[in-house]
Design an enzyme around this catalytic site. Structure first.
Site, short mmCIF file in Angstrom:
data_model
loop_
_atom_site.label_atom_id
_atom_site.label_comp_id
_atom_site.label_asym_id
_atom_site.label_seq_id
_atom_site.Cartn_x
_atom_site.Cartn_y
_atom_site.Cartn_z
N LYS A 114 -10.11 8.81 10.43
CA LYS A 114 -10.04 7.62 11.12
C LYS A 114 -11.07 7.32 12.31
CE LYS A 114 -5.53 5.64 9.70
NZ LYS A 114 -4.20 5.50 9.99
N LYS A 198 -8.75 6.83 -2.31
CA LYS A 198 -7.37 6.44 -2.26
C LYS A 198 -7.10 5.00 -2.05
CE LYS A 198 -4.70 7.14 1.56
NZ LYS A 198 -4.08 7.46 2.91
N LYS A 201 -5.13 0.32 2.61
CA LYS A 201 -4.86 -1.03 3.21
C LYS A 201 -6.29 -1.70 3.95
CE LYS A 201 -0.11 -0.46 4.98
NZ LYS A 201 0.40 -0.03 6.06
P1 AMP Z 1 0.79 3.74 5.46
O1 AMP Z 1 0.39 2.41 5.36
O2 AMP Z 1 -0.52 4.48 5.83
O3 AMP Z 1 1.61 3.54 6.88
O4 AMP Z 1 1.69 4.50 4.61
C1 AMP Z 1 2.87 4.16 4.20
C2 AMP Z 1 3.41 5.14 3.24
O5 AMP Z 1 2.64 4.95 1.95
C3 AMP Z 1 3.15 6.54 3.32
O6 AMP Z 1 4.21 7.48 2.94
C4 AMP Z 1 1.88 6.87 2.89
O7 AMP Z 1 1.89 8.42 2.25
C5 AMP Z 1 2.14 5.92 1.21
N1 AMP Z 1 0.75 5.93 0.73
C6 AMP Z 1 -0.36 5.02 1.37
N2 AMP Z 1 -1.35 4.79 0.57
C7 AMP Z 1 -1.02 5.56 -0.66
C8 AMP Z 1 -1.61 5.99 -1.80
N3 AMP Z 1 -2.72 5.30 -2.13
N4 AMP Z 1 -0.91 6.47 -2.81
C9 AMP Z 1 0.34 7.01 -2.52
N5 AMP Z 1 0.91 6.63 -1.40
C10 AMP Z 1 0.27 5.99 -0.49
#
Ligand code: AMP
Ligand code: TRP
Length: 333
Positions: A114, A198, A201
């Site tokens: 990041k 991956k 967002k």
């Molecule tokens: P975040 O949006 O980074 O706060 O992630 C929220 C949750 O979604 C966390 O548990 C991440 O590990 C999961 N997550 C985010 N992106 C992915 C992805 N591409 N595949 C699987 N899990 C994800």
């Protein structure tokens, strides 16, 4: 055995299929298992580690909450709240920041990714982000933390912090050492445009992800444009390493259909990508469109959402404040 579950999702907009499959879908399953006590947090303090527009942030907090509710998280069964309403999280993070070591934080790959090349310009908050995450988890004596694969390292840090605190302050088992709950299958959903990246967002291309708020037409279009390769669908998973897009699309299909990858391979072996894409579109629309409709409906009633968060915060505060009080006593304050 009853589990104490804690997890968090950042309100940074564009909640996508990766968040759903990797995290939120499991939250709902855990909530519905007997005897589990679940806390699900919209981690808005984590979101401000990178610059946010206040109006958009507020909107995203509500949207993430709406996505929790629309996916089946029930405020009668689980505690749902946003982190900034419970100041014990910030207080706990400071104290745990004095336990965590620089050397541990320096190893965190998410910070490196990041912060990018210009580390000097990253916020201090981004650097100590995993310490706040440890406070989130440890203040609730969470035994299990469901997250996607990308959060494994942060969870290990939470475990190290808990153990060091207990050791330094001679308080055996006081902070509970949490177990990660990372699904073995489909824990990393990849970009629709590049099977080695991956789904995220922050990807500038909206075509790289299925958002939880996408309409049926958007889903149809995105799957149509998803990257594939020129070969037929295989009979085994032997060549998956060389065919990441194939593995990803079959993985999403399997997860949505609650079947194994092998069952999906058998279903499509020898067929064309277009056959897989047709079925995949159908099943994503079937699963995501009702959630998307419900998110849109809920978002029109911001008072309802704010009330859910406020009531959840009251319950969360009681637990977290009690733990901080105990921590302070142990420290000698
Ligand atoms: P975040 O949006 O980074 O706060 O992630 C929220 C949750 O979604 C966390 O548990 C991440 O590990 C999961 N997550 C985010 N992106 C992915 C992805 N591409 N595949 C699987 N899990 C994800
Ligand atoms: N860091 C997590 C992510 O980006 C979000 C998070 C914050 C979290 N606090 C948490 C996850 C506590 C689990 C438990 O996905």
């Amino acid at each position: 055995m009853s589990k104490k579950i804690f997890s968090g999702v950042q309100p940074t907009g564009n909640l996508h299929l990766g968040n759903y499959i990797g995290a939120i879908k499991n939250f709902v399953e855990l909530q519905n298992q007997k005897n589990n006590e679940c806390v699900f947090c919209v981690v808005d303090l984590h979101a401000i580690t990178v610059k946010q527009n206040p109006k958009i942030l507020k909107n995203n907090i509500r949207e993430t909450t709406a996505a929790f509710l629309a996916s089946g998280i029930d405020p009668k069964k689980s505690i749902i709240f946003n982190q900034s309403l419970v100041s014990a999280h910030s207080e706990g993070a400071w104290i745990l920041g004095c336990v965590a070591r620089m050397g541990w934080l320096n190893r965190m790959t998410q910070f490196k990714e990041k912060a990018g090349k210009d580390k000097e310009k990253a916020s201090v908050g981004l650097y100590i982000y995993p310490v706040l995450m440890a406070a989130d988890i440890l203040l609730y004596d969470a035994t299990h933390v469901p997250v996607g694969e990308d959060q494994k390292q942060h969870l290990e840090l939470s475990r190290d912090i808990a153990q060091k605190f207990n050791l330094d302050y001679e308080a055996p088992n006081f902070l509970k050492v949490p177990e990660p709950l990372i699904q073995k299958k489909f824990s990393r959903i990849m970009s629709l445009k590049d099977g080695t990246k991956k789904m995220s967002k922050s990807d500038p291309s909206d075509l790289s992800r299925i958002n939880m708020t996408d309409t049926k037409d958007q889903i149809v279009n995105k799957i149509k444009k998803a990257k594939t390769d020129p070969d037929l669908l295989p009979t085994t998973d032997k060549d998956f390493q060389k065919r990441p897009e194939l593995e990803n699309l079959l993985g999403i299909y399997s997860s949505m259909k609650s079947q194994s990858l092998l069952e999906s391979i058998n279903e499509f072996s020898g067929k064309n990508f277009s056959d897989l894409k047709e079925k995949l579109t159908e099943i994503i629309v079937e699963n995501i469109t009702p959630i998307s409709n419900e998110i849109n409906k809920l978002q029109k009633d911001s008072k309802f959402i704010d009330d859910v968060l406020y009531e959840g915060a009251q319950k969360a505060e009681e637990i977290a404040t009690k733990k901080v009080k105990e921590i302070k006593k142990i420290i000698g304050f």
